[in-house]
Design a protein around this motif. Sequence first.
Motif, PDB file in Angstrom:
ATOM      1  N   VAL A 258      -3.765  -8.066  37.105  1.00  0.00           N
ATOM      2  CA  VAL A 258      -4.710  -7.435  36.183  1.00  0.00           C
ATOM      3  C   VAL A 258      -4.699  -5.918  36.363  1.00  0.00           C
ATOM      4  CG1 VAL A 258      -6.188  -9.481  36.102  1.00  0.00           C
ATOM      5  CG2 VAL A 258      -6.688  -7.654  37.747  1.00  0.00           C
ATOM      6  N   CYS A 259      -5.237  -5.257  35.346  1.00  0.00           N
ATOM      7  CA  CYS A 259      -5.208  -3.791  35.312  1.00  0.00           C
ATOM      8  C   CYS A 259      -5.927  -3.207  36.537  1.00  0.00           C
ATOM      9  CB  CYS A 259      -5.862  -3.303  34.016  1.00  0.00           C
ATOM     10  SG  CYS A 259      -5.457  -1.595  33.636  1.00  0.00           S
ATOM     11  N   HIS A 260      -5.253  -2.311  37.217  1.00  0.00           N
ATOM     12  CA  HIS A 260      -5.821  -1.722  38.436  1.00  0.00           C
ATOM     13  C   HIS A 260      -5.191  -0.359  38.688  1.00  0.00           C
ATOM     14  CE1 HIS A 260      -2.025  -3.441  39.780  1.00  0.00           C
ATOM     15  NE2 HIS A 260      -2.038  -2.524  40.731  1.00  0.00           N
ATOM     16  N   GLN A 261      -5.788   0.374  39.620  1.00  0.00           N
ATOM     17  CA  GLN A 261      -5.229   1.642  40.110  1.00  0.00           C
ATOM     18  C   GLN A 261      -4.854   1.428  41.576  1.00  0.00           C
ATOM     19  OE1 GLN A 261      -9.100   3.219  38.975  1.00  0.00           O
ATOM     20  NE2 GLN A 261      -8.093   4.989  38.066  1.00  0.00           N
ATOM     21  N   ASP A 262      -3.677   1.869  41.970  1.00  0.00           N
ATOM     22  CA  ASP A 262      -3.262   1.614  43.353  1.00  0.00           C
ATOM     23  C   ASP A 262      -4.148   2.344  44.368  1.00  0.00           C
ATOM     24  OD1 ASP A 262      -1.293  -0.064  42.463  1.00  0.00           O
ATOM     25  OD2 ASP A 262       0.322   1.394  42.661  1.00  0.00           O
ATOM     26  N   SER A 263      -4.766   3.452  43.963  1.00  0.00           N
ATOM     27  CA  SER A 263      -5.657   4.172  44.883  1.00  0.00           C
ATOM     28  C   SER A 263      -6.913   3.370  45.202  1.00  0.00           C
ATOM     29  CB  SER A 263      -6.031   5.539  44.315  1.00  0.00           C
ATOM     30  OG  SER A 263      -4.902   6.387  44.284  1.00  0.00           O
ATOM     31  N   THR A 264      -7.166   2.313  44.431  1.00  0.00           N
ATOM     32  CA  THR A 264      -8.247   1.381  44.761  1.00  0.00           C
ATOM     33  C   THR A 264      -7.987   0.744  46.123  1.00  0.00           C
ATOM     34  OG1 THR A 264      -8.990   0.835  42.540  1.00  0.00           O
ATOM     35  CG2 THR A 264      -9.076  -0.949  44.141  1.00  0.00           C
TER      36      THR A 264
ATOM     37  N   LEU B  90       7.157   0.607  46.947  1.00  0.00           N
ATOM     38  CA  LEU B  90       6.912   1.401  48.139  1.00  0.00           C
ATOM     39  C   LEU B  90       5.757   2.326  47.808  1.00  0.00           C
ATOM     40  CD1 LEU B  90       8.326   2.087  50.870  1.00  0.00           C
ATOM     41  CD2 LEU B  90       9.623   3.807  49.596  1.00  0.00           C
ATOM     42  N   HIS B  91       4.767   2.378  48.675  1.00  0.00           N
ATOM     43  CA  HIS B  91       3.647   3.286  48.441  1.00  0.00           C
ATOM     44  C   HIS B  91       3.653   4.388  49.487  1.00  0.00           C
ATOM     45  CE1 HIS B  91       2.330   0.056  45.744  1.00  0.00           C
ATOM     46  NE2 HIS B  91       1.739   1.039  45.092  1.00  0.00           N
TER      47      HIS B  91
ATOM     48  N   MET C   2       6.196  -3.652  49.428  1.00  0.00           N
ATOM     49  CA  MET C   2       5.948  -5.007  48.911  1.00  0.00           C
ATOM     50  C   MET C   2       7.180  -5.460  48.148  1.00  0.00           C
ATOM     51  SD  MET C   2       2.045  -5.294  47.506  1.00  0.00           S
ATOM     52  CE  MET C   2       2.059  -3.873  46.429  1.00  0.00           C
ATOM     53  N   TYR C   3       7.554  -6.696  48.390  1.00  0.00           N
ATOM     54  CA  TYR C   3       8.633  -7.305  47.618  1.00  0.00           C
ATOM     55  C   TYR C   3       7.988  -8.352  46.723  1.00  0.00           C
ATOM     56  CZ  TYR C   3      13.213  -9.081  46.423  1.00  0.00           C
ATOM     57  OH  TYR C   3      14.343  -9.432  45.738  1.00  0.00           O
ATOM     58  N   ILE C   4       8.112  -8.160  45.421  1.00  0.00           N
ATOM     59  CA  ILE C   4       7.381  -9.003  44.477  1.00  0.00           C
ATOM     60  C   ILE C   4       8.364  -9.892  43.717  1.00  0.00           C
ATOM     61  CG2 ILE C   4       5.813  -8.957  42.499  1.00  0.00           C
ATOM     62  CD1 ILE C   4       5.173  -5.997  43.623  1.00  0.00           C
TER      63      ILE C   4
ATOM     64  N   VAL D  78      -1.842   8.783  46.849  1.00  0.00           N
ATOM     65  CA  VAL D  78      -0.842   7.699  46.848  1.00  0.00           C
ATOM     66  C   VAL D  78       0.028   7.733  45.585  1.00  0.00           C
ATOM     67  CG1 VAL D  78      -2.281   5.883  45.808  1.00  0.00           C
ATOM     68  CG2 VAL D  78      -0.469   5.262  47.388  1.00  0.00           C
ATOM     69  N   VAL D  79       1.305   7.479  45.802  1.00  0.00           N
ATOM     70  CA  VAL D  79       2.272   7.338  44.708  1.00  0.00           C
ATOM     71  C   VAL D  79       3.016   6.028  44.925  1.00  0.00           C
ATOM     72  CG1 VAL D  79       4.299   8.326  43.559  1.00  0.00           C
ATOM     73  CG2 VAL D  79       2.605   9.854  44.612  1.00  0.00           C
ATOM     74  N   GLY D  80       3.134   5.248  43.851  1.00  0.00           N
ATOM     75  CA  GLY D  80       3.900   4.010  43.916  1.00  0.00           C
ATOM     76  C   GLY D  80       5.318   4.232  43.417  1.00  0.00           C
ATOM     77  N   PHE D  81       6.289   3.772  44.191  1.00  0.00           N
ATOM     78  CA  PHE D  81       7.700   3.787  43.781  1.00  0.00           C
ATOM     79  C   PHE D  81       8.070   2.335  43.500  1.00  0.00           C
ATOM     80  CE2 PHE D  81       9.240   8.082  45.089  1.00  0.00           C
ATOM     81  CZ  PHE D  81       8.090   8.543  45.708  1.00  0.00           C
ATOM     82  N   TRP D  82       8.324   2.015  42.244  1.00  0.00           N
ATOM     83  CA  TRP D  82       8.522   0.628  41.804  1.00  0.00           C
ATOM     84  C   TRP D  82       9.972   0.487  41.351  1.00  0.00           C
ATOM     85  CZ3 TRP D  82       9.948  -2.525  37.810  1.00  0.00           C
ATOM     86  CH2 TRP D  82       9.331  -3.779  37.693  1.00  0.00           C
TER      87      TRP D  82
END
Length: 306
Positions: A176-182, A280-281, A163-165, A191-195
Amino acid sequence: MNSHAYPEVSEDTAQPIRFQRSARAMAAEGADEAMQACYRDEGYLLIEDFMPRDRCDALMAQAAELVEAFDPAENATVFSTTSKSHARDRYFGESGGKIRFFFEEDAFDEAGALRQAKALSINKIGHAMHDLDPVFDAFSRDPGLARLAGEIGLADPLLLQSMYIFKQPRIGGEVVCHQDSTFLTTDPMSVVGFWFALEDATLENGCLWALPGRHKEPIRQRFRRAEGKMVTEVLDPAPWSAEDAVPLEAKKGSLILLHGQLPHLSGPNLSPISRQAYTLHVIDGACRYLEDNWLQRPSDMPLRGF
Ligand code: FE2
């Protein structure tokens, strides 16, 4: 504080743990024990000076080119304010194997025209640039990332989503507050997010915030497909308390790893300064990818590693 409230900064606001290591050094030396412990215990890892500034600039230039080449008129049915939600659902639902463009809320007026320049109206691009665009591919498959992924426990890392944000000046919305595994669930979770901060991310322009250590809790929601629609299944209705949130201010070139169960959020960008980021996830191929996850790849586009 509920999940829609943005944390306030005070004297008591904790500061994150910071590391410094370039992608090149990571490829050669790997992550040290302190980095591994931070990811394991806190659920995040903030590494400054990871990507050289010129590589951030090159990715930003490529994103600008993609936007320039994109004609919103081709997707008028999707983006018009009166469009049926199923057209939008389809455009989004197919994006796991495509490069698609998503606008800020209120980007269009009642007549369906953009209120401001296209390049200032896009919220994000997603979700397969890492496989379909050569510049994104090279950025996403840096040897330093491959080594880091292995050292935080991904046995068979697969690049699932990019994703390009944009977080546009003045109109970039909050997340809003969230977990990417949602959104990207595997069994077991992986899952691991690379930001990547492509520009300085600050308190003023909507940096990330995270709740350290809370990645040890289960996911509270699942966003998934059900009967041809996207639904949010609530597993635990308790809101996240953001009182202990830590602001992850990050200079351009920083990399932030986010454990898939770590609750995180970002504020709106009310400042005149843009805050572009690339995420990147990555999942572990040893874990089962759920067939009702919203993101499904076309059968002729199998996931690839680093
Ligand atoms: Fe996220």
